[in-house]
Design a protein around this motif. Sequence first.
Motif, PDB file in Angstrom:
ATOM      1  N   PRO A   1       0.815  -1.385   0.113  1.00 24.48           N
ATOM      2  CA  PRO A   1      -0.262  -0.242   0.163  1.00 24.48           C
ATOM      3  C   PRO A   1       0.536   0.981  -0.050  1.00 24.48           C
ATOM      4  O   PRO A   1       2.062   0.950   0.666  1.00 24.48           O
ATOM      5  CB  PRO A   1      -0.702   0.060   1.164  1.00 24.48           C
ATOM      6  N   GLY A   2       0.194   1.424  -0.714  1.00 28.53           N
ATOM      7  CA  GLY A   2       0.860   3.743  -0.612  1.00 28.53           C
ATOM      8  C   GLY A   2       2.348   3.411  -1.446  1.00 28.53           C
ATOM      9  O   GLY A   2       2.806   4.788  -1.446  1.00 28.53           O
ATOM     10  N   ALA A   3       2.245   2.260  -2.399  1.00 24.42           N
ATOM     11  CA  ALA A   3       4.214   2.104  -3.480  1.00 24.42           C
ATOM     12  C   ALA A   3       3.590   2.850  -4.817  1.00 24.42           C
ATOM     13  O   ALA A   3       2.127   2.505  -5.274  1.00 24.42           O
ATOM     14  CB  ALA A   3       4.586   0.915  -3.285  1.00 24.42           C
ATOM     15  N   THR A   4       4.463   4.122  -5.350  1.00 27.36           N
ATOM     16  CA  THR A   4       3.587   4.308  -6.804  1.00 27.36           C
ATOM     17  C   THR A   4       4.419   3.103  -7.307  1.00 27.36           C
ATOM     18  O   THR A   4       4.147   3.491  -8.311  1.00 27.36           O
ATOM     19  CB  THR A   4       4.528   5.651  -6.850  1.00 27.36           C
ATOM     20  N   GLN A   5       5.541   2.239  -7.449  1.00 25.62           N
ATOM     21  CA  GLN A   5       5.893   1.293  -7.820  1.00 25.62           C
ATOM     22  C   GLN A   5       5.930  -0.110  -6.549  1.00 25.62           C
ATOM     23  O   GLN A   5       6.374  -0.126  -6.178  1.00 25.62           O
ATOM     24  CB  GLN A   5       7.130   1.464  -8.722  1.00 25.62           C
ATOM     25  N   GLN A   6       5.415  -1.453  -8.038  1.00 28.33           N
ATOM     26  CA  GLN A   6       5.470  -2.153  -6.737  1.00 28.33           C
ATOM     27  C   GLN A   6       6.612  -3.100  -7.194  1.00 28.33           C
ATOM     28  O   GLN A   6       7.367  -2.761  -8.667  1.00 28.33           O
ATOM     29  CB  GLN A   6       4.339  -2.996  -7.464  1.00 28.33           C
ATOM     30  N   PRO A   7       7.438  -3.304  -6.495  1.00 26.31           N
ATOM     31  CA  PRO A   7       8.505  -4.346  -6.641  1.00 26.31           C
ATOM     32  C   PRO A   7       8.407  -5.645  -7.360  1.00 26.31           C
ATOM     33  O   PRO A   7       6.942  -6.214  -7.799  1.00 26.31           O
ATOM     34  CB  PRO A   7       9.404  -5.114  -5.313  1.00 26.31           C
ATOM     35  N   ALA A   8       8.909  -6.819  -7.718  1.00 23.77           N
ATOM     36  CA  ALA A   8       8.764  -7.328  -8.777  1.00 23.77           C
ATOM     37  C   ALA A   8       8.166  -8.991  -7.995  1.00 23.77           C
ATOM     38  O   ALA A   8       7.670  -9.390  -8.105  1.00 23.77           O
ATOM     39  CB  ALA A   8      10.300  -8.289  -8.998  1.00 23.77           C
ATOM     40  N   TRP A   9       8.546  -9.105  -6.663  1.00 20.25           N
ATOM     41  CA  TRP A   9       7.747  -9.904  -6.159  1.00 20.25           C
ATOM     42  C   TRP A   9       7.903  -8.940  -4.563  1.00 20.25           C
ATOM     43  O   TRP A   9       8.426  -8.004  -3.682  1.00 20.25           O
ATOM     44  CB  TRP A   9       7.998 -11.626  -5.449  1.00 20.25           C
ATOM     45  N   VAL A  10       5.865  -9.416  -3.813  1.00 20.33           N
ATOM     46  CA  VAL A  10       5.723  -8.993  -2.264  1.00 20.33           C
ATOM     47  C   VAL A  10       5.515  -9.834  -1.502  1.00 20.33           C
ATOM     48  O   VAL A  10       4.920 -10.643  -1.498  1.00 20.33           O
ATOM     49  CB  VAL A  10       4.542  -8.031  -2.538  1.00 20.33           C
ATOM     50  N   PHE A  11       6.160 -10.124  -0.649  1.00 23.83           N
ATOM     51  CA  PHE A  11       6.004 -10.739   0.878  1.00 23.83           C
ATOM     52  C   PHE A  11       5.555 -10.179   2.430  1.00 23.83           C
ATOM     53  O   PHE A  11       5.589  -9.977   3.315  1.00 23.83           O
ATOM     54  CB  PHE A  11       7.320 -11.749   1.140  1.00 23.83           C
ATOM     55  N   PRO A  12       4.260 -10.620   2.446  1.00 23.39           N
ATOM     56  CA  PRO A  12       3.445 -10.023   3.095  1.00 23.39           C
ATOM     57  C   PRO A  12       3.496 -10.616   4.613  1.00 23.39           C
ATOM     58  O   PRO A  12       3.508 -11.803   4.502  1.00 23.39           O
ATOM     59  CB  PRO A  12       1.960  -9.764   3.145  1.00 23.39           C
ATOM     60  N   ILE A  13       4.062  -9.602   5.628  1.00 27.13           N
ATOM     61  CA  ILE A  13       4.064 -10.756   7.364  1.00 27.13           C
ATOM     62  C   ILE A  13       3.116 -10.615   7.940  1.00 27.13           C
ATOM     63  O   ILE A  13       2.675  -9.238   8.340  1.00 27.13           O
ATOM     64  CB  ILE A  13       5.505 -10.471   7.592  1.00 27.13           C
ATOM     65  N   TRP A  14       2.304 -11.345   8.055  1.00 23.23           N
ATOM     66  CA  TRP A  14       0.921 -11.118   8.831  1.00 23.23           C
ATOM     67  C   TRP A  14       1.038 -11.016  10.358  1.00 23.23           C
ATOM     68  O   TRP A  14       1.658 -12.172  11.088  1.00 23.23           O
ATOM     69  CB  TRP A  14      -0.764 -11.363   8.688  1.00 23.23           C
ATOM     70  N   PHE A  15       0.933 -10.625  11.247  1.00 24.16           N
ATOM     71  CA  PHE A  15       0.821 -10.304  13.198  1.00 24.16           C
ATOM     72  C   PHE A  15      -0.506 -10.173  13.525  1.00 24.16           C
ATOM     73  O   PHE A  15      -1.109  -9.081  13.150  1.00 24.16           O
ATOM     74  CB  PHE A  15       1.811  -9.355  13.237  1.00 24.16           C
ATOM     75  N   GLU A  16      -0.535 -10.809  14.880  1.00 28.47           N
ATOM     76  CA  GLU A  16      -1.951 -10.295  15.300  1.00 28.47           C
ATOM     77  C   GLU A  16      -1.197 -11.203  16.780  1.00 28.47           C
ATOM     78  O   GLU A  16      -0.430 -12.186  17.440  1.00 28.47           O
ATOM     79  CB  GLU A  16      -3.004 -11.660  14.914  1.00 28.47           C
ATOM     80  N   ASN A  17      -1.827 -10.028  18.264  1.00 27.57           N
ATOM     81  CA  ASN A  17      -1.361  -9.832  19.071  1.00 27.57           C
ATOM     82  C   ASN A  17      -2.662 -10.458  19.837  1.00 27.57           C
ATOM     83  O   ASN A  17      -3.273 -11.459  19.195  1.00 27.57           O
ATOM     84  CB  ASN A  17      -0.900  -8.419  19.492  1.00 27.57           C
TER      85      ASN A  17
END
Length: 101
Positions: free
Chosen positions: A25-41
């Motif tokens: 989110p908020g990137a004007t250009q997306q990288p070749a790949w993205v790996f999101p890491i979700w955290f929950e307390n």
Amino acid sequence: MRKIQLILIFLVIALGKMQAQYTIPGATQQPAWVFPIWFENAFGEKDTVYIGYDANANLSGIGSDTIFGEKLIKIDTSKFNMEFCGSLFPDSVNKTMVTSN
């Protein structure tokens, strides 16, 4: 029998094409790949940090690739937050890291 094989091959190809595409989110250009890491307390509050790769990424440090969304952002310090790198300001963090390594 040949009909079943063709159907199975088609399904494998179709499912492979339907893979998830994540964006920073908020990137004007997306990288070749993205790996999101979700955290929950323990209270169920969630937050996400993003690791990305792009051959054109700058290695000079965190916050250097603002086109990929790598920048300090203001956060609500009363809520659960994850970060890659904090800052000198207690209400700002970096949630994105894009590298060419």
